[in-house]
Motif scaffolding. Structure first.
Motif, PDB file in Angstrom:
ATOM      1  N   SER A  91      -8.331  -2.704  -1.920  1.00  0.00           N
ATOM      2  CA  SER A  91      -7.720  -1.658  -1.416  1.00  0.00           C
ATOM      3  C   SER A  91      -8.362  -1.144  -0.232  1.00  0.00           C
ATOM      4  O   SER A  91      -7.689  -0.422   0.503  1.00  0.00           O
ATOM      5  CB  SER A  91      -8.076  -0.310  -2.530  1.00  0.00           C
ATOM      6  OG  SER A  91      -9.632  -0.103  -2.130  1.00  0.00           O
TER       7      SER A  91
ATOM      8  N   HIS B   2       0.602   4.096  -2.929  1.00  0.00           N
ATOM      9  CA  HIS B   2       0.505   5.548  -2.543  1.00  0.00           C
ATOM     10  C   HIS B   2       1.684   6.393  -3.016  1.00  0.00           C
ATOM     11  O   HIS B   2       1.401   7.459  -3.491  1.00  0.00           O
ATOM     12  CB  HIS B   2       0.329   5.562  -1.014  1.00  0.00           C
ATOM     13  CG  HIS B   2       0.187   6.757  -0.401  1.00  0.00           C
ATOM     14  ND1 HIS B   2      -0.066   7.224   0.862  1.00  0.00           N
ATOM     15  CD2 HIS B   2       0.040   7.973  -1.000  1.00  0.00           C
ATOM     16  CE1 HIS B   2      -0.630   8.374   1.217  1.00  0.00           C
ATOM     17  NE2 HIS B   2      -0.565   8.803  -0.111  1.00  0.00           N
TER      18      HIS B   2
ATOM     19  N   LEU C 130      -4.384   6.672  -1.241  1.00  0.00           N
ATOM     20  CA  LEU C 130      -4.386   5.735   0.169  1.00  0.00           C
ATOM     21  C   LEU C 130      -3.699   6.569   1.317  1.00  0.00           C
ATOM     22  O   LEU C 130      -3.219   7.381   1.182  1.00  0.00           O
ATOM     23  CB  LEU C 130      -3.624   4.854  -0.149  1.00  0.00           C
ATOM     24  CG  LEU C 130      -4.240   3.719  -1.530  1.00  0.00           C
ATOM     25  CD1 LEU C 130      -3.056   2.879  -1.933  1.00  0.00           C
ATOM     26  CD2 LEU C 130      -5.259   3.035  -0.929  1.00  0.00           C
ATOM     27  N   ASP C 131      -3.989   6.121   2.193  1.00  0.00           N
ATOM     28  CA  ASP C 131      -3.449   6.674   3.699  1.00  0.00           C
ATOM     29  C   ASP C 131      -2.523   5.680   4.012  1.00  0.00           C
ATOM     30  O   ASP C 131      -2.171   5.692   5.331  1.00  0.00           O
ATOM     31  CB  ASP C 131      -4.587   6.502   4.500  1.00  0.00           C
ATOM     32  CG  ASP C 131      -5.167   5.267   5.165  1.00  0.00           C
ATOM     33  OD1 ASP C 131      -4.881   4.354   4.565  1.00  0.00           O
ATOM     34  OD2 ASP C 131      -6.084   5.063   5.945  1.00  0.00           O
TER      35      ASP C 131
ATOM     36  N   TRP D  82     -11.271  -0.463   0.725  1.00  0.00           N
ATOM     37  CA  TRP D  82     -12.408   0.487   0.205  1.00  0.00           C
ATOM     38  C   TRP D  82     -12.877  -0.331  -0.752  1.00  0.00           C
ATOM     39  O   TRP D  82     -13.243   0.201  -1.906  1.00  0.00           O
ATOM     40  CB  TRP D  82     -11.901   1.969   0.056  1.00  0.00           C
ATOM     41  CG  TRP D  82     -11.353   2.771   1.400  1.00  0.00           C
ATOM     42  CD1 TRP D  82     -12.025   3.477   2.150  1.00  0.00           C
ATOM     43  CD2 TRP D  82      -9.819   2.822   1.507  1.00  0.00           C
ATOM     44  NE1 TRP D  82     -11.027   3.786   2.931  1.00  0.00           N
ATOM     45  CE2 TRP D  82      -9.785   3.553   2.751  1.00  0.00           C
ATOM     46  CE3 TRP D  82      -8.811   2.097   0.885  1.00  0.00           C
ATOM     47  CZ2 TRP D  82      -8.482   3.686   3.345  1.00  0.00           C
ATOM     48  CZ3 TRP D  82      -7.711   2.313   1.843  1.00  0.00           C
ATOM     49  CH2 TRP D  82      -7.465   3.362   2.648  1.00  0.00           C
TER      50      TRP D  82
ATOM     51  N   LEU E 130       0.826  -1.128  -0.040  1.00  0.00           N
ATOM     52  CA  LEU E 130       0.059  -0.041   0.248  1.00  0.00           C
ATOM     53  C   LEU E 130       0.896   1.252  -0.127  1.00  0.00           C
ATOM     54  O   LEU E 130       0.474   2.301  -0.701  1.00  0.00           O
ATOM     55  CB  LEU E 130      -0.892   0.050   1.149  1.00  0.00           C
ATOM     56  CG  LEU E 130      -2.070  -0.950   1.242  1.00  0.00           C
ATOM     57  CD1 LEU E 130      -2.745  -1.214   2.526  1.00  0.00           C
ATOM     58  CD2 LEU E 130      -2.936  -0.819   0.142  1.00  0.00           C
TER      59      LEU E 130
END
Length: 388
Positions: free
Chosen positions: A286, A70, A204-205, A288, A66
């Protein structure tokens, strides 16, 4: 309610397309199709890629994966060396990680038309079709280059299409002529009058603020915008749409040109502002997995304020002013169906003058930014290069 008219989208009325939202988002079995996925309520969904490798979706994306995605969302063509300094990893390890993600269809870098161009037209179209023709309609529309994305809606329309054309004439010709597909009953078009936030702005976080800023500094200064580009330069778009991270040596090999020449042509093409690089991720992997579109009515003097408020919501993937009964549309990716209520409440509290007219959850996305996707939301390897 025909609220999608405000965003020039196409919605097709048909039975549920044979794709599904991520099985972790709803209670129910994830039925197999051509043995591409297999799952029961007690098992994790798997995908088998053409090379025979099997990936378990729940384990497919680690925190390191991730973080890499990102970073590539911020700087899609950053070198592995530069990214390695920010992500504290070796260039070889990052390259191998990206190769795994790309081979699995979990993430990809591509190019798409610059939707904020001076003559570019964007629209959302709702299409209603005969239930018995649904697969054929979707298959046909997936092959239309101007239709960048296709979503299968849960209600109100069968398909919601995101359309981008290079001018008004091309949009009119598409809607009035090329959408007359066998099995389509009707379609409704909503023009996008302003883009407040587009999906390529969503992040993304996974990275810290400091890391995100550091990656942002990797991007080289924008070159001078040339007056025009020729067919020689635009010929680079096709290979870049298939792999937006292609190096100059590989681009030269694919186009049978000199690497130094390709480098100059690429710089001119990138400076033309007709295309934009974008790193995408399989939504179902993801974290989400739920996509929802809201159609709203906003007072003209409150549009800028509303758009600013919505841009602060992390789940926000798109925000548009449109024509039609609903003059404002926004799109979010959520962690669950239940989470949609929280987001809607948050928006309503932040902007009481906003009036919700309709909402539509996407059951599936068979096409996104030209890439055809499978039931798990992963790339199939088939790309319909958008029209530039």
């Amino acid at each position: 309610m025909d609220t999608l008219r405000a965003i020039c989208c196409i919605s097709v009325s048909c039975a549920i397309y044979p794709y599904a939202v991520h099985p972790r988002a709803i209670d129910g079995a994830f039925q197999p199709r051509n043995n591409r996925q297999r799952m029961s309520k007690s098992a994790d969904p798997c995908i088998t890629r053409p090379n025979g490798r099997i990936f378990v979706l729940s384990d497919a994306l680690s925190e390191e994966d991730l973080s890499l995605v990102h970073a590539l969302q911020i700087s899609p063509r950053a070198s592995w060396t530069a990214l390695g300094e920010v992500l504290q990893s070796s260039p070889a390890a990052l390259a191998a990680r990206w190769s795994r993600l790309r081979d699995a269809g979990l993430a990809w870098v591509t190019v798409h038309p610059m939707v904020r161009g001076p003559s570019t037209q964007m629209a959302f179209v709702e299409v209603d079709c005969l239930p018995t023709h649904r697969d054929a309609v979707v298959a046909t529309l997936c092959r239309v280059p101007e239709i960048l994305t296709i979503e299968v809606s849960a209600r109100g329309r069968d398909l919601l299409l995101t359309v981008v054309t290079h001018d008004w004439f091309a949009l009119s010709e598409l809607v009035l002529t090329r959408l007359q597909v066998d099995g389509v009953l009707r379609h409704r078009t909503s023009l996008v009058t302003d883009i407040h936030l587009e999906a390529s702005d969503w992040r993304l976080d996974a990275l810290s603020r400091g890391q995100a800023l550091a990656v942002g500094r990797i991007e080289p200064p924008a070159p001078t915008v040339p007056t025009s580009v020729s067919a020689v330069e635009t010929a680079l778009i096709d290979p870049l749409a298939h792999d937006g991270r292609l190096g100059f040596a590989e681009l030269a090999r694919l186009t049978q040109r000199n690497p130094a020449t390709v480098r100059r042509q690429f710089a001119r093409l990138a400076g033309s502002r007709i295309m934009k690089f974008r790193c995408e991720i399989s939504q179902e992997s993801s974290r989400w997995p739920i996509s929802c579109t809201w159609f709203c009515r906003v007072r003209p003097d409150h549009v800028s304020e509303t758009a600013g408020l919505l841009q602060s919501i992390p789940e926000m993937r798109g925000c548009f002013s449109t024509t039609g009964e609903s003059n404002f549309m926004f799109i979010v990716w959520a962690r669950s169906v239940k989470d949609l209520l929280r987001i809607e409440k948050k928006v309503a509290e932040a902007q009481p003058s906003l009036r919700f007219l309709d909402s539509a959850v996407a059951f599936a996305t068979p096409k996104r930014i030209g890439w055809l996707l499978d039931r798990a939301g992963c790339t199939t390897g088939d790309v319909v290069v958008p029209a530039f």
